[in-house]
Write a protein that holds these residues in place. Structure first.
Motif, mmCIF file in Angstrom:
data_model
loop_
_atom_site.group_PDB
_atom_site.id
_atom_site.type_symbol
_atom_site.label_atom_id
_atom_site.label_comp_id
_atom_site.label_asym_id
_atom_site.label_seq_id
_atom_site.Cartn_x
_atom_site.Cartn_y
_atom_site.Cartn_z
ATOM 1 N N PHE A 8 -4.831 -9.794 -1.691
ATOM 2 C CA PHE A 8 -5.039 -9.579 -0.257
ATOM 3 C C PHE A 8 -6.517 -9.770 0.118
ATOM 4 C CE2 PHE A 8 -5.938 -7.148 3.553
ATOM 5 C CZ PHE A 8 -4.951 -7.640 4.409
ATOM 6 N N ILE A 9 -7.428 -9.235 -0.716
ATOM 7 C CA ILE A 9 -8.863 -9.384 -0.425
ATOM 8 C C ILE A 9 -9.223 -10.875 -0.375
ATOM 9 C CG2 ILE A 9 -11.205 -8.981 -1.327
ATOM 10 C CD1 ILE A 9 -10.100 -6.276 -2.430
ATOM 11 N N THR A 10 -8.695 -11.645 -1.336
ATOM 12 C CA THR A 10 -8.983 -13.094 -1.368
ATOM 13 C C THR A 10 -8.432 -13.788 -0.120
ATOM 14 O OG1 THR A 10 -8.703 -12.948 -3.761
ATOM 15 C CG2 THR A 10 -8.780 -15.158 -2.826
ATOM 16 N N SER A 22 -0.713 -2.406 -8.673
ATOM 17 C CA SER A 22 -1.418 -2.430 -7.380
ATOM 18 C C SER A 22 -2.606 -3.384 -7.388
ATOM 19 C CB SER A 22 -1.961 -1.040 -7.027
ATOM 20 O OG SER A 22 -0.955 -0.082 -7.094
ATOM 21 N N ILE A 23 -3.267 -3.470 -8.545
ATOM 22 C CA ILE A 23 -4.491 -4.279 -8.620
ATOM 23 C C ILE A 23 -4.213 -5.736 -8.235
ATOM 24 C CG2 ILE A 23 -4.334 -4.910 -11.088
ATOM 25 C CD1 ILE A 23 -7.528 -3.768 -9.380
ATOM 26 N N SER A 29 7.414 5.873 -15.450
ATOM 27 C CA SER A 29 7.934 4.731 -14.677
ATOM 28 C C SER A 29 7.076 4.477 -13.429
ATOM 29 C CB SER A 29 9.400 4.947 -14.299
ATOM 30 O OG SER A 29 9.571 6.196 -13.712
ATOM 31 N N MET A 30 6.577 5.576 -12.811
ATOM 32 C CA MET A 30 5.723 5.415 -11.628
ATOM 33 C C MET A 30 4.395 4.759 -12.010
ATOM 34 S SD MET A 30 7.292 6.306 -8.966
ATOM 35 C CE MET A 30 8.921 5.971 -9.542
ATOM 36 N N VAL A 40 0.846 -1.203 0.000
ATOM 37 C CA VAL A 40 0.000 0.000 0.000
ATOM 38 C C VAL A 40 0.880 1.251 0.000
ATOM 39 C CG1 VAL A 40 -1.746 1.325 1.274
ATOM 40 C CG2 VAL A 40 -1.963 -1.134 1.108
ATOM 41 N N ILE A 41 1.978 1.211 0.777
ATOM 42 C CA ILE A 41 2.879 2.375 0.809
ATOM 43 C C ILE A 41 3.441 2.630 -0.597
ATOM 44 C CG2 ILE A 41 5.099 3.229 1.704
ATOM 45 C CD1 ILE A 41 4.358 1.776 4.355
#
Ligand code: HEM
Length: 122
Positions: free
Chosen positions: A91-93, A84-85, A76-77, A56-57
């Motif tokens: 994580f949700i799973t 992130s997706i 590049s960012m 997340v950071i």
């Protein structure tokens, strides 16, 4: 279309900043997954949270740089940020699977406690 996610992103930057300032005042210490007196299950839980926090950071930092940073870093960012997706869905799973596992094994009533906020089973 993605404007709403940028506003939520700014709010999240604020909430995450508070989350990481609190340990300095003795609250919500970041837990160490390397600590010796943890069971294997607790270590997995703590590693999962640590990896999620770091991810997340990275999302927040790259998002802020895309929006507010120098133009030459934007491409590049963006390349990092859109990844992130993957951790988010993973994580949700993992989180839902963990809660369901807890509900049907050693922490019966955890779902109802999450929903109602009560600390003890009645
Ligand atoms: C946990 C926090 C965040 C997550 C999980 C996240 C996730 C994502 C994802 C998955 C995309 C790709 C959308 C697509 O397919 O095009 C995206 C795009 C974008 N995000 Fe975030 N984001 C977060 C925070 C932020 C923040 C804080 C900002 C800025 C303040 C931001 C700015 C942007 C911008 C400008 C784009 C479009 C990038 C492009 O055009 O490729 N995000 N974000």
């Amino acid at each position: 279309m993605w404007d709403w996610h940028i506003y939520i992103g700014y709010v999240l930057v604020g909430l995450f900043s508070i989350r990481f300032i609190l340990p300095a005042f003795g609250h919500m210490k970041i837990q160490n997954p390397l600590s010796k007196d943890l069971t294997a299950k607790m270590k997995v839980q703590k590693w999962t949270y640590l990896i999620f926090y770091i991810s997340v950071i990275v999302s927040l930092t790259t998002g802020l740089i895309i929006e507010l940073g120098p133009k030459d870093l934007k491409k590049s960012m963006e390349d990092i940020h859109v990844l992130s997706i993957y951790y988010l869905l993973a994580f949700i799973t993992i989180h839902l699977a963990g809660v369901l596992l807890a509900e049907f094994s050693d922490q019966k009533g955890i779902i109802s406690r999450i929903v109602s906020g009560s600390k003890k089973e009645e």
